[in-house]
Motif scaffolding. Structure first.
Motif, PDB file in Angstrom:
ATOM      1  N   THR A 169       0.841  -1.189   0.000  1.00 51.60           N
ATOM      2  CA  THR A 169       0.000   0.000   0.000  1.00 51.60           C
ATOM      3  C   THR A 169       0.882   1.247   0.000  1.00 51.60           C
ATOM      4  O   THR A 169       1.934   1.277   0.637  1.00 51.60           O
ATOM      5  CB  THR A 169      -0.929   0.033   1.220  1.00 51.60           C
ATOM      6  N   GLU A 170       0.438   2.263  -0.746  1.00 54.56           N
ATOM      7  CA  GLU A 170       1.181   3.516  -0.852  1.00 54.56           C
ATOM      8  C   GLU A 170       0.197   4.667  -1.004  1.00 54.56           C
ATOM      9  O   GLU A 170      -0.943   4.472  -1.414  1.00 54.56           O
ATOM     10  CB  GLU A 170       2.109   3.499  -2.071  1.00 54.56           C
ATOM     11  N   LYS A 171       0.663   5.876  -0.692  1.00 55.51           N
ATOM     12  CA  LYS A 171      -0.135   7.071  -0.922  1.00 55.51           C
ATOM     13  C   LYS A 171       0.299   7.731  -2.229  1.00 55.51           C
ATOM     14  O   LYS A 171       1.485   7.903  -2.482  1.00 55.51           O
ATOM     15  CB  LYS A 171       0.007   8.062   0.230  1.00 55.51           C
ATOM     16  N   GLN A 176      -4.711   7.006  -0.331  1.00 56.97           N
ATOM     17  CA  GLN A 176      -4.220   5.675   0.006  1.00 56.97           C
ATOM     18  C   GLN A 176      -4.561   4.693  -1.116  1.00 56.97           C
ATOM     19  O   GLN A 176      -5.706   4.631  -1.573  1.00 56.97           O
ATOM     20  CB  GLN A 176      -4.850   5.191   1.319  1.00 56.97           C
ATOM     21  N   THR A 177      -3.582   3.940  -1.567  1.00 58.89           N
ATOM     22  CA  THR A 177      -3.798   3.016  -2.683  1.00 58.89           C
ATOM     23  C   THR A 177      -3.156   1.656  -2.418  1.00 58.89           C
ATOM     24  O   THR A 177      -2.278   1.529  -1.566  1.00 58.89           O
ATOM     25  CB  THR A 177      -3.190   3.579  -3.994  1.00 58.89           C
ATOM     26  N   THR A 178      -3.606   0.669  -3.182  1.00 59.91           N
ATOM     27  CA  THR A 178      -2.967  -0.645  -3.210  1.00 59.91           C
ATOM     28  C   THR A 178      -2.257  -0.777  -4.551  1.00 59.91           C
ATOM     29  O   THR A 178      -2.833  -0.474  -5.599  1.00 59.91           O
ATOM     30  CB  THR A 178      -3.998  -1.771  -3.070  1.00 59.91           C
ATOM     31  N   MET A 223       0.167  -0.707 -11.078  1.00 55.24           N
ATOM     32  CA  MET A 223      -1.114  -0.026 -10.935  1.00 55.24           C
ATOM     33  C   MET A 223      -1.338   0.301  -9.464  1.00 55.24           C
ATOM     34  O   MET A 223      -1.148  -0.550  -8.592  1.00 55.24           O
ATOM     35  CB  MET A 223      -2.263  -0.914 -11.427  1.00 55.24           C
ATOM     36  N   TRP A 224      -1.727   1.561  -9.185  1.00 51.45           N
ATOM     37  CA  TRP A 224      -2.057   1.992  -7.837  1.00 51.45           C
ATOM     38  C   TRP A 224      -3.561   2.205  -7.771  1.00 51.45           C
ATOM     39  O   TRP A 224      -4.104   3.073  -8.462  1.00 51.45           O
ATOM     40  CB  TRP A 224      -1.329   3.279  -7.503  1.00 51.45           C
ATOM     41  N   VAL A 225      -4.257   1.422  -6.953  1.00 50.81           N
ATOM     42  CA  VAL A 225      -5.721   1.403  -6.921  1.00 50.81           C
ATOM     43  C   VAL A 225      -6.226   2.018  -5.625  1.00 50.81           C
ATOM     44  O   VAL A 225      -5.784   1.641  -4.531  1.00 50.81           O
ATOM     45  CB  VAL A 225      -6.231  -0.046  -7.039  1.00 50.81           C
ATOM     46  N   ASP A 226      -7.165   2.967  -5.722  1.00 51.22           N
ATOM     47  CA  ASP A 226      -7.660   3.640  -4.520  1.00 51.22           C
ATOM     48  C   ASP A 226      -8.806   2.882  -3.871  1.00 51.22           C
ATOM     49  O   ASP A 226      -9.201   1.795  -4.330  1.00 51.22           O
ATOM     50  CB  ASP A 226      -8.072   5.085  -4.843  1.00 51.22           C
TER      51      ASP A 226
END
Length: 280
Positions: A169-171, A176-178, A223-226
């Motif tokens: 997880t990252e911002k 906040q995203t996965t 991919m960063w998913v919210d």
């Protein structure tokens, strides 16, 4: 180019880069269902792209043969197609900044003061594809092909990867995203489409066009998913014929109103008219 009547029109390298890479967006499933695997989450993401009718995004990275670029774009697919992009090829100085608009099936490329110096004060070039009879030729440059599809489909490429994993997880921009990651070859992606219906298969195969034009055979995608099951950001990396590809696209909003207008007529040089007048 000193005369709109006798000049031979040209497009800057930055303009072609913008035409080829008019960005992407996607919706994606997160870990709302704890048992969902990364591969399943990515597959769900591809389905969610179908409902995106408009989007606004930011693009930054390195494009083969063009170097480092930055851009911001808006695109609408319904009820009619429209697109606006402002792009800077940072390694090319003032001539590397262009704006592209797609309105009523006509493509406008604006180079600002730099273009006006070469176009008798005209700062925009109009490409009316049907009037030019050049639909196929322009499509080979990526203009029509990129503008006439929803770039949300880009991340469907990750559905063909067999090594998709949840990184953590990252911002991203305070959200906040996965993060998911995987690598896929273009052949593997094509093979993964054999069980899809015809419409889905044809739509997703279009995502391959720009990478094939660049000579990219394998793509690594993150991919960063919210928390709303939408992709906030994605990054594509690969080795192309003209150098490295490393592009990150951040989504600012989706399904919000997008309005694009044509430039003032007095600032536009119409390529179709120029060609007719010169007998080209």
């Amino acid at each position: 180019m000193k005369s709109a009547r006798s000049a031979k029109p040209s497009i800057s390298a930055a303009a072609l880069a913008a035409l080829l890479l008019a960005g992407g967006a996607v919706s994606c499933g997160t870990e709302e269902a704890p048992a969902m695997s990364p591969a399943a989450a990515v597959a769900e993401a591809a389905k969610n792209t179908e409902d995106i009718s408009s989007l606004r995004y930011r693009m930054k990275g390195e494009i083969p043969q063009q170097g480092h670029v930055e851009a911001e774009a808006s695109l609408r697919t319904k009820p009619s197609m429209a697109m606006s992009m402002q792009m800077s090829a940072l390694d090319q100085g003032p001539e590397g900044t262009v704006e592209i608009r797609l309105v009523d099936k006509a493509m406008y490329i604006g180079g600002g003061p730099e273009m006006a110096k070469e176009m008798d004060g005209k700062s925009w070039m109009k490409f009316d594809l049907s009037a030019l009879g050049a639909d196929k030729e322009m499509n080979q440059l990526g203009a029509a092909g990129t503008a006439e599809k929803n770039p949300a489909a880009e991340t469907a490429l990750l559905t063909g990867a067999e090594d998709v994993e949840r990184v953590g997880t990252e911002k991203v921009d305070g959200v906040q995203t996965t993060r998911y990651s995987g690598t896929v070859t273009l052949d593997e992606f094509r093979d993964s489409l054999k069980d899809e219906d015809r419409a889905t298969r044809e739509r997703r195969e279009k995502s391959l066009d720009q990478y094939e034009k660049m000579g990219v055979d394998e793509i690594t995608m993150d991919m960063w998913v919210d928390g709303e099951d939408r992709t906030k950001q994605f990054r594509v990396r690969g080795k192309a014929d003209g150098g490295p590809l490393d592009l990150t696209i951040t989504f600012l909003d989706v399904n919000e109103p997008v309005k694009v207008t044509a430039p003032p007529a007095g600032e536009v040089a119409d390529l179709a008219e120029m060609m007719r007048e010169s007998g080209a």
